[in-house]
Design an enzyme around this catalytic site. Structure first.
Site, PDB file in Angstrom:
ATOM      1  N   HIS A  76      -0.599 -11.919   0.533  1.00  0.00           N
ATOM      2  CA  HIS A  76      -1.534 -10.947  -0.042  1.00  0.00           C
ATOM      3  C   HIS A  76      -2.162 -11.458  -1.341  1.00  0.00           C
ATOM      4  CE1 HIS A  76      -1.964  -6.285  -0.560  1.00  0.00           C
ATOM      5  NE2 HIS A  76      -3.113  -6.913  -0.692  1.00  0.00           N
ATOM      6  N   TYR A 100       0.841  -1.203   0.000  1.00  0.00           N
ATOM      7  CA  TYR A 100       0.000   0.000   0.000  1.00  0.00           C
ATOM      8  C   TYR A 100       0.877   1.255   0.000  1.00  0.00           C
ATOM      9  CZ  TYR A 100      -3.893  -3.090   1.402  1.00  0.00           C
ATOM     10  OH  TYR A 100      -4.833  -4.089   1.483  1.00  0.00           O
TER      11      TYR A 100
END
Ligand code: SF4
Ligand code: SF4
Length: 413
Positions: free
Chosen positions: A159, A90
């Site tokens: 992820h 992110y």
């Protein structure tokens, strides 16, 4: 946002909610939720256990991925949230840095459950051997901990897992177990927002994972496989956490839906639908501004559906109007050009609904050559098979326009 401005906004938010906090005596008491619009305490957040981890969490947690304001993280903590979710990818690590700084400044690390996510070593890097993969996982984790200003995270996920293979990949399993043994993470898990039922089942069967993070929202109401997999995970003692509960588009419904339902009803109905599934511990709802925080804490005390929320959830036109891609992959076989439709639709969601161009660009770049934006001929075959009536060619056109403004499309797909 500058620290000064962020502090000001946070103060304004807290001042508006002070009736509730004063009633609880101390700001930040877990389980206290913010006041309603009339400054009346609306109750205590429902809390649930996270599988067999020994952790109990309020049903609302902070998905911090789209936030860039440390004051907002502090406000979430003060509102009673205790779980903060971020990821290595992110904002290229800056999101971890922001979350770490905010929690360190509050001095509340021990009260909080921090999760972060690593991509599989081969997703983003050219590693070929098991030893290289594990080494990369170790160094990525070290860098992540440094950014988060902590010696350990509570949950470390792999992820964006889209098929069962990485779940049982030896290098990944051994790498995660080593990090757990070293105390760099307390628990390990898998995150998924495509082919979720299969990935959740594989996570349970692998027998080493503590937590699974899955997309789950009301647009999947006809999907029986995912709730069954979630139930199995809970029965086996895994903690289940939900994401994408607002269906990405719940904040951006079409004009007809907005004429028929208030934004408050749209958001609360979406959240309640997901969290009425008692096999799920908490939802990492995306909170990127103070309005999101107010909405999210506002419905965490009572999951009974109001008549308006029931009407919204039963209204088929809502689903059709949203055109939300639930990443089911049902259209893949229909595309004569082998376009990676689910990832393009996710790119579209990040770019147009979250306004998160970093995530959008990363998702677009992860699409293999020859499966991206360039090939779609707008034939419409995918639309014909999509249960959610996603207007794929229209969204692909919009993406092309967006990326045309930044540079040649060939750079991005
Ligand atoms: S476009 Fe439709 S069929 Fe394709 S993945 Fe999304 S929801 Fe499924
Ligand atoms: S409209 Fe585009 S993405 Fe959809 S099936 Fe046709 S070529 Fe593939």
């Amino acid at each position: 946002m500058s620290e000064q401005n962020s502090e000001f906004t946070r103060r304004k938010f807290l001042a508006a909610s002070m009736g509730c906090l004063a009633a609880a005596s101390v700001a930040g008491v877990p389980g206290v939720i913010m006041a309603d619009e009339n400054n009346k305490p609306t109750g205590k957040m429902i809390e649930r256990p996270l599988g067999k981890t020994g952790i109990t969490l309020p049903i609302v947690s902070m998905g911090a991925g789209a936030a860039n304001d440390p004051g907002l993280v502090a406000a979430c903590y003060e509102a009673g949230m205790r779980h903060f979710d971020t990821a290595v990818s992110y904002a290229y690590g800056r999101n971890e840095q922001m979350v770490g700084q905010a929690l360190a400044k509050l001095g509340v690390r021990k009260d909080c459950i921090i999760s972060t996510k690593l991509h599989t070593p081969s997703q983003r890097n050219s590693v070929s051997t098991k030893a290289e993969s594990k080494k990369l996982m170790m160094s990525t984790m070290e860098a992540s901990l440094k950014r988060l200003k902590t010696d350990y995270v509570d949950i470390l996920y792999i992820h964006d897992v889209r098929d069962p293979a990485p779940v049982t990949d030896e290098a990944i399993m051994e790498g995660l177990q080593k990090l757990k043994k070293q105390g760099k993470t307390r628990f390990i898990g898998i995150s998924t927002h495509a082919n979720m039922a299969g990935v959740v089942r594989a996570t349970v069967e692998a027998g080493i994972y503590d937590v699974v993070l899955t997309a789950f929202n009301f647009t999947m109401a006809d999907d029986t496989a995912l709730p069954a997999a979630i139930k199995k995970a809970a029965e086996k003692g895994l903690g289940v956490i939900a994401m994408k509960t607002q269906a990405g588009g719940a904040n951006y419904p079409n004009s007809e839906t907005l004429r028929n339902y208030s934004t408050a009803v749209i958001n609360s109905a979406a959240f309640k639908w997901a969290m009425r599934n008692e096999n799920i511990c908490t939802a990492i709802t995306g909170i990127s501004n103070y309005e999101h925080l107010r909405w999210n804490t506002g419905y965490a005390a009572d999951l009974e559906l109001t008549s308006e929320e029931t009407r919204f959830l039963a209204d088929n036109s809502v689903l059709l109007g949203m055109g939300f891609c639930r990443q089911c992959q049902g259209c893949l076989a229909s595309c004569p050009k082998n376009t990676d439709i689910p990832d393009l639709m996710r790119t579209h969601m990040y770019a147009t609904q979250y306004a998160d161009f970093t995530k959008a660009r990363r998702t677009l770049k992860s699409i293999p050559a020859g499966a991206g934006l360039a090939l779609c001929t707008s034939c419409g075959s995918c639309v014909a098979v999509c249960k959610n009536s996603v207007d794929v060619p229209m969204k692909i056109d919009q993406l092309r326009e967006i990326y045309d403004r930044i540079g040649p499309i060939s750079t991005y797909c």
